[in-house]
Write an enzyme that holds these catalytic residues in place. Structure first.
Site, mmCIF file in Angstrom:
data_model
loop_
_atom_site.group_PDB
_atom_site.id
_atom_site.type_symbol
_atom_site.label_atom_id
_atom_site.label_comp_id
_atom_site.label_asym_id
_atom_site.label_seq_id
_atom_site.Cartn_x
_atom_site.Cartn_y
_atom_site.Cartn_z
ATOM 1 N N HIS A 225 47.507 35.707 26.434
ATOM 2 C CA HIS A 225 47.271 37.013 27.043
ATOM 3 C C HIS A 225 45.835 37.422 26.783
ATOM 4 C CE1 HIS A 225 47.734 41.187 28.222
ATOM 5 N NE2 HIS A 225 48.767 40.751 28.904
ATOM 6 N N ASP B 248 56.486 37.232 30.168
ATOM 7 C CA ASP B 248 57.007 36.409 31.260
ATOM 8 C C ASP B 248 57.769 35.192 30.767
ATOM 9 O OD1 ASP B 248 56.131 38.007 33.284
ATOM 10 O OD2 ASP B 248 54.143 37.121 33.291
HETATM 11 N N1 CMC Z 1 48.072 27.160 27.946
HETATM 12 C C1 CMC Z 1 47.081 26.399 27.399
HETATM 13 N N2 CMC Z 1 45.875 26.868 27.033
HETATM 14 C C2 CMC Z 1 45.652 28.187 27.228
HETATM 15 C C3 CMC Z 1 46.628 29.042 27.779
HETATM 16 C C4 CMC Z 1 47.872 28.478 28.125
HETATM 17 N N3 CMC Z 1 48.839 29.242 28.663
HETATM 18 N N4 CMC Z 1 46.134 30.289 27.864
HETATM 19 C C5 CMC Z 1 44.885 30.231 27.387
HETATM 20 N N5 CMC Z 1 44.592 28.971 27.000
HETATM 21 C C6 CMC Z 1 43.338 28.517 26.371
HETATM 22 C C7 CMC Z 1 42.235 28.385 27.411
HETATM 23 O O1 CMC Z 1 42.164 27.082 27.938
HETATM 24 C C8 CMC Z 1 41.023 28.743 26.593
HETATM 25 O O2 CMC Z 1 40.641 27.628 25.842
HETATM 26 P P1 CMC Z 1 39.068 27.386 25.525
HETATM 27 O O3 CMC Z 1 38.631 28.554 24.716
HETATM 28 O O4 CMC Z 1 39.094 26.097 24.753
HETATM 29 O O5 CMC Z 1 38.384 27.284 26.829
HETATM 30 C C9 CMC Z 1 41.515 29.814 25.607
HETATM 31 O O6 CMC Z 1 42.927 29.552 25.476
HETATM 32 C C10 CMC Z 1 41.324 31.235 26.082
HETATM 33 O O7 CMC Z 1 41.871 31.348 27.389
HETATM 34 P P2 CMC Z 1 41.228 32.213 28.545
HETATM 35 O O8 CMC Z 1 41.666 31.677 29.872
HETATM 36 O O9 CMC Z 1 39.763 32.382 28.336
HETATM 37 O O10 CMC Z 1 41.919 33.589 28.277
HETATM 38 P P3 CMC Z 1 42.100 34.729 29.330
HETATM 39 O O11 CMC Z 1 42.167 35.982 28.556
HETATM 40 O O12 CMC Z 1 41.065 34.664 30.397
HETATM 41 O O13 CMC Z 1 43.511 34.376 30.026
HETATM 42 C C11 CMC Z 1 45.780 34.361 30.632
HETATM 43 C C12 CMC Z 1 44.691 35.027 29.767
HETATM 44 C C13 CMC Z 1 47.069 35.175 30.517
HETATM 45 C C14 CMC Z 1 45.344 34.370 32.119
HETATM 46 C C15 CMC Z 1 46.000 32.899 30.141
HETATM 47 O O14 CMC Z 1 46.440 32.914 28.790
HETATM 48 C C16 CMC Z 1 46.985 32.128 31.011
HETATM 49 O O15 CMC Z 1 46.587 31.577 32.039
HETATM 50 N N6 CMC Z 1 48.298 32.080 30.618
HETATM 51 C C17 CMC Z 1 49.313 31.443 31.424
HETATM 52 C C18 CMC Z 1 49.735 32.387 32.540
HETATM 53 C C19 CMC Z 1 50.592 33.532 32.042
HETATM 54 O O16 CMC Z 1 51.547 33.330 31.304
HETATM 55 N N7 CMC Z 1 50.275 34.761 32.518
HETATM 56 C C20 CMC Z 1 51.067 35.964 32.218
HETATM 57 C C21 CMC Z 1 50.314 36.957 31.389
HETATM 58 S S1 CMC Z 1 51.410 38.258 30.788
HETATM 59 C C22 CMC Z 1 51.953 39.093 32.200
HETATM 60 C C23 CMC Z 1 50.863 39.764 32.970
HETATM 61 O O17 CMC Z 1 50.034 40.455 32.367
HETATM 62 O O18 CMC Z 1 50.864 39.636 34.201
#
Ligand code: CMC
Length: 431
Positions: free
Chosen positions: A308, A366
């Site tokens: 998140h 989720d």
């Molecule tokens: N699986 C594997 N690696 C992950 C994941 C994951 N689900 N989420 C983040 N990471 C890694 C990412 O690769 C990155 O690694 P690095 O620093 O080495 O590049 C690090 O963790 C930080 O991730 P980020 O993408 O920079 O973080 P963000 O804040 O931009 O993304 C997120 C947040 C929710 C989009 C992401 O965690 C994700 O894609 N999760 C899966 C989708 C999901 O479950 N979304 C629902 C969120 S809760 C409901 C809502 O709010 O809608």
């Protein structure tokens, strides 16, 4: 908000600017850079708004480090346990918990707006049967401005109120209609003698050929899913609603924009993607393969339902949702469902894995909501529409707050341009 005399000093290219610091009631201080361009001739750059506050708000607060979510100051776990969805809607919309009379009046106003204009039935029939219910919802909610133009004048507080009630009341009807249409069953009209969550279940699962009794346990679980998704401060879809409405666009169009944004798999679409992923994994022995893929920088795969932007400890909604999932599955006698086994084992392995621990990636809301919705009989394509129904009150509350803010301006971000500078047009024969 407490007045602050603190300033931050920014020095660059021989200039020094004192930028006011605003102190919120909760959360980190905010450096006010609204005069930065006028005074210093520079922009700030923050793709994804990771360090940028886009508005002032009094509705919802998240402490990502503590794993806390407050609506108007009240913690989500208390609301999920002691309150119910329509009371939380009132709280989000009007700022305080209602008295018994206020709640009764609000519930009656919502209940009496649940039917949609009969002509909308024809509008639905223009969609392909196999359309994703989210695609149908984006279209139908956007089209509400054509059916309810008597509540599209945003300068009139009464029309804003009517539009708000209409959206909270009609979104469940529209989502249920999108579902019924996709499976070729007749639309089921709402009923005023059952509550909001039970009504939604009935509109989704009843058929005219037989009686349908809503199971109170299912209704309670549905209400809790609605409550846990009601608002989440300035997330992508809420910011989309705010940006769309900053131009003065009508509320139905703005909420349709929010629904479009919510559909993405990184946001509301994650609940569908998560259950599909659990099914694809299939058996616990395949989990390590998917964990390896999630860690591989060259593989775009991510473990859906994990991580998140704001929560870096745990998602408080996930805690309550997990408890609900256990209750619902227990009451439905589901103990050895393969998807559930995969989910439990995946959660265990990921929570112990160094990669997930280091990056503070925890199961989010989720991860568990899909398991409950699946057990309740919803197809995965309905998971995100249910999120949209729940979040409508959050979007509407944030929209109302923004419209009544006298400092509101059209949203117009600037950019860090890295394209060509001016060059002269070249005739086609000379290229
Ligand atoms: N699986 C594997 N690696 C992950 C994941 C994951 N689900 N989420 C983040 N990471 C890694 C990412 O690769 C990155 O690694 P690095 O620093 O080495 O590049 C690090 O963790 C930080 O991730 P980020 O993408 O920079 O973080 P963000 O804040 O931009 O993304 C997120 C947040 C929710 C989009 C992401 O965690 C994700 O894609 N999760 C899966 C989708 C999901 O479950 N979304 C629902 C969120 S809760 C409901 C809502 O709010 O809608």
């Amino acid at each position: 908000m407490a007045e602050s005399t603190k300033t931050a000093t920014l020095s660059f290219e021989g200039k020094t600017l004192d930028l006011p610091i605003r102190t919120p009631t909760a959360g980190p201080d905010v450096i006010d850079i609204s005069k930065l361009y006028a005074q210093g001739g520079v922009f700030t750059h923050d793709p994804g708004y990771t360090s940028t506050s886009s508005c002032e708000s009094k509705i919802t607060f998240i402490d990502g480090d503590k794993g806390e979510l407050l609506h108007r100051g009240y913690p989500i776990d208390q609301l999920a346990e002691k309150s119910h969805y329509l009371e939380v809607c009132y709280l989000l919309l009007y700022g305080e918990l209602p008295t018994a009379d206020e709640l009764e009046d609000f519930e009656s106003r919502v209940t009496n707006h649940t039917m949609v204009h009969e002509q909308m039935h024809n509008f639905f029939r223009g969609f392909r049967r196999d359309a994703h219910p989210m695609a149908t919802m984006v279209g139908v909610v956007g089209a509400m401005s054509a059916f309810y133009h008597d509540s599209t004048d945003i300068s009139d507080p009464w029309q804003r109120e009517v539009a708000s009630i209409r959206m909270i009341a009609k979104l469940p009807t529209i989502a249920a209609m999108a579902y019924k249409y996709s499976i070729g069953q007749p639309f089921v009209y709402p009923r005023n003698d059952i509550d909001y969550a039970a009504n939604f279940l009935r509109m989704c699962f009843a058929v005219p050929a037989e009686d349908y009794e809503v199971d109170p346990i299912m209704a309670r679980a549905m209400d809790r899913i609605f409550t846990l998704h009601a608002d989440h401060e300035q997330n992508a879809s809420t910011s989309t609603v705010r940006l769309a409405s900053s131009s003065g666009a009508n509320p139905f169009a703005c909420i349709a924009a929010g629904i479009a944004c919510l559909w993405g798999p990184a946001h509301g679409g994650a609940n569908q993607a998560c259950l599909e992923m659990l099914r694809e994994i299939g058996t616990p022995d395949r989990i390590p393969e998917f964990i390896t893929r999630a860690k591989d920088k060259d593989d775009p795969f991510r473990l859906m339902g994990f991580g998140h932007r704001v929560y870096k400890n745990f998602d408080p909604r996930a805690k309550v949702m997990k408890q609900s999932a256990d209750e619902v599955l227990d009451l439905m006698g589901i103990h050895d469902n393969p998807t559930l086994q995969v989910a439990k084992e995946l959660e265990r392995i990921a929570l112990e894995d160094e990669y997930f621990v280091d990056k503070k990636l925890y199961p989010n809301v989720d991860f568990y909501s899909g398991i409950i919705l699946d057990a309740m009989g919803f197809p995965t394509s309905m998971f995100t529409p249910i999120f949209a129904v729940s979040r409508t009150v959050g979007w509407v509350s944030q929209w109302k707050e923004m419209i009544s803010d006298p400092t509101m301006k059209i949203g117009r971000p600037r950019q860090l341009y890295t394209g060509h500078t001016r060059r002269d047009y070249v005739d086609v024969e000379n290229r």
